[in-house]
Design an enzyme around this catalytic site. Structure first.
Site, PDB file in Angstrom:
ATOM      1  N   CYS A  68       1.016  -1.306  -0.016  1.00 60.98           N
ATOM      2  CA  CYS A  68       0.092   0.008   0.039  1.00 60.98           C
ATOM      3  C   CYS A  68       1.076   1.307  -0.005  1.00 60.98           C
ATOM      4  CB  CYS A  68      -0.995   0.000   1.147  1.00 60.98           C
ATOM      5  SG  CYS A  68      -0.258  -0.342   2.784  1.00 60.98           S
ATOM      6  N   THR A  69       0.717   1.965   0.868  1.00 65.11           N
ATOM      7  CA  THR A  69       1.573   3.529   1.007  1.00 65.11           C
ATOM      8  C   THR A  69       2.693   2.923   1.763  1.00 65.11           C
ATOM      9  OG1 THR A  69      -0.113   4.822   0.389  1.00 65.11           O
ATOM     10  CG2 THR A  69       1.800   5.712   1.341  1.00 65.11           C
ATOM     11  N   ALA A  70       2.451   2.900   3.026  1.00 67.05           N
ATOM     12  CA  ALA A  70       3.483   2.595   4.128  1.00 67.05           C
ATOM     13  C   ALA A  70       3.525   1.060   4.325  1.00 67.05           C
ATOM     14  CB  ALA A  70       3.101   3.055   5.435  1.00 67.05           C
ATOM     15  N   GLY A  71       2.671   0.101   4.028  1.00 68.06           N
ATOM     16  CA  GLY A  71       3.013  -1.347   3.947  1.00 68.06           C
ATOM     17  C   GLY A  71       2.784  -1.637   5.477  1.00 68.06           C
ATOM     18  N   LEU A  72       1.730  -0.719   6.137  1.00 67.26           N
ATOM     19  CA  LEU A  72       1.369  -0.899   7.659  1.00 67.26           C
ATOM     20  C   LEU A  72       0.040  -1.376   7.808  1.00 67.26           C
ATOM     21  CD1 LEU A  72       3.621   1.890   9.044  1.00 67.26           C
ATOM     22  CD2 LEU A  72       4.240  -0.621   8.699  1.00 67.26           C
ATOM     23  N   GLY A  73      -0.806  -1.121   6.739  1.00 63.93           N
ATOM     24  CA  GLY A  73      -2.273  -1.263   7.145  1.00 63.93           C
ATOM     25  C   GLY A  73      -3.010  -2.294   6.139  1.00 63.93           C
ATOM     26  N   ARG A  74      -3.221  -1.580   4.810  1.00 64.19           N
ATOM     27  CA  ARG A  74      -3.946  -2.635   3.884  1.00 64.19           C
ATOM     28  C   ARG A  74      -3.030  -3.639   3.284  1.00 64.19           C
ATOM     29  NH1 ARG A  74      -4.799   2.646   0.163  1.00 64.19           N
ATOM     30  NH2 ARG A  74      -2.792   3.344   1.048  1.00 64.19           N
TER      31      ARG A  74
END
Length: 382
Positions: free
Chosen positions: A201-207
């Protein structure tokens, strides 16, 4: 079989963006859990190719001016603060440091977004065959990522495929609705391409970790808690477990909706809105004022599940003491919540939701077959 993702998204034109409170975020959230024997074997198998936790690849940003770097740092600060506010955990992302990632299993990587076509070469060099982007266009525009240049460059190779499936950032309900389609698309790509899949995703921390977790649970036959333990042992992240559990029930029982009414009593205020619920913490929806009753109401059809929300009364975030309240967390935060469930205590969905609450939840063999058949039958086109 119809795929659940074909239902319309929950937000609409009357919703406005939430103004997040900015707080300093100095470290990532990390959950340390005991490893079982299966996890240890997997860790040993990937030790020689394991990327250091949250490793940065500065070469992605080489040639960037000092002014551009400063702007990127400021955007990273804002994004990290918004992420911390929305996710309920202290999380940081430094876009200016370049792409970062971790092997979760030998054939599955979770990471942050690609920033330049050169990042495609980095992933090809470690055996990635499928790049799976979960960002919306607005996410890419925020950090000035030229996704078309990346996709065009990837298309020049016959040994790697770049795919997209958009999920709204910081929105657990949108993740829930989209997961069946998103995981189906990933499952088919992995079967088609083989090799390693890179989910970002953007940060690779949620989605991205949420999608990886659902893939491990639905496709690779992990027990959900075992998959979570393994994921968190490899990467500091914050996947939304409730979204994955709810999506599992949706696949097995259908997306059942029930009417819900929320009420704020008080004629002295000029506006009342709600955030959270099924629209995410980054959105708001206004309540309608009933002059004869002196109260504000919201009527909404919600799928079964547990929802947290908060009222915004004349711009102030408050809870309603007349509705259910969550326990106060370690930061002093408290929300309203409601549980939408089937009225029939003997129904399949009721039994599933009861099982979901157990610490050792797993699917039966028959349930796994239903889930996999659903993923196979889910249409490719959005």
């Amino acid at each position: 079989m119809n795929c659940l993702q074909n239902l319309p998204r929950s937000c609409n034109s009357i919703m406005s963006s939430r103004k997040f409170k900015f707080q300093s975020a100095s470290h990532t959230c990390f959950v340390k859990l005991a490893m079982n024997h299966r996890e240890k074997r997997l860790m040993n198998a990937t030790a020689v190719r394991q990327i250091c936790l949250m490793q940065a690849t500065p070469s992605s940003t080489s040639g960037v001016s000092t002014e551009d770097t400063k702007e990127s740092e400021e955007k990273s600060d804002i994004y990290s603060n918004n992420m911390t506010e929305a996710m309920g955990a202290v999380l940081t992302y430094r876009h200016e440091l370049g792409m970062n990632y971790n092997f979760i299993t030998p054939d599955l990587i979770v990471g942050s977004c690609l920033q330049t076509p050169a990042d495609v070469d980095k992933l090809r060099s470690i055996g990635v065959k499928t790049i799976y982007c979960l960002q919306e266009n607005s996410d890419l525009e925020y950090f000035s990522v030229d996704i078309e240049a990346i996709r065009e460059y990837a298309s020049t190779f016959d040994d790697i495929e770049h795919l997209r499936a958009e999920i709204r950032d910081f929105d657990a309900f949108d993740l829930r609705l989209r997961l069946p389609y998103v995981v189906s698309k990933l499952h088919k790509a992995v079967n088609r391409n083989g090799g390693i899949a890179y989910i970002h995703c953007t940060a690779g921390l949620g989605r991205a970790p949420g999608t990886a977790l659902a893939y491990m649970f639905w496709v690779q036959d992990y027990k959900l808690n075992d998959a979570l333990t393994l994921l968190l042992s490899k990467r500091s992240c914050f996947p939304k477990m409730d979204a994955i559990k709810s999506a599992t029930v949706d696949i097995l029982t259908g997306l059942k909706r029930k009417p819900v009414t929320l009420t704020w009593k008080g004629a002295e205020c000029s506006s009342v809105e709600i955030s959270g619920l099924d629209i995410g913490w980054g959105q708001r929806i206004p309540l309608k004022y009933n002059e004869s009753q002196g109260s504000w109401t919201l009527h909404r059809d919600l799928p079964e599940g547990r929802y947290e929300y908060k009222y915004i009364v004349d711009g102030e975030w408050v809870t309603n003491k007349h509705e259910l309240l969550t326990p106060v967390d370690d930061k002093g935060n408290i929300n309203n919540y409601l549980q939408v469930s089937d009225d029939d205590p003997e129904s399949l969905s009721t039994a599933l939701w009861e099982r979901l609450l157990s610490d050792d939840f797993d699917l039966t063999t028959d349930e796994r077959q239903v889930v996999k058949q659903f993923l196979d039958d889910c249409p490719d086109a959005e």
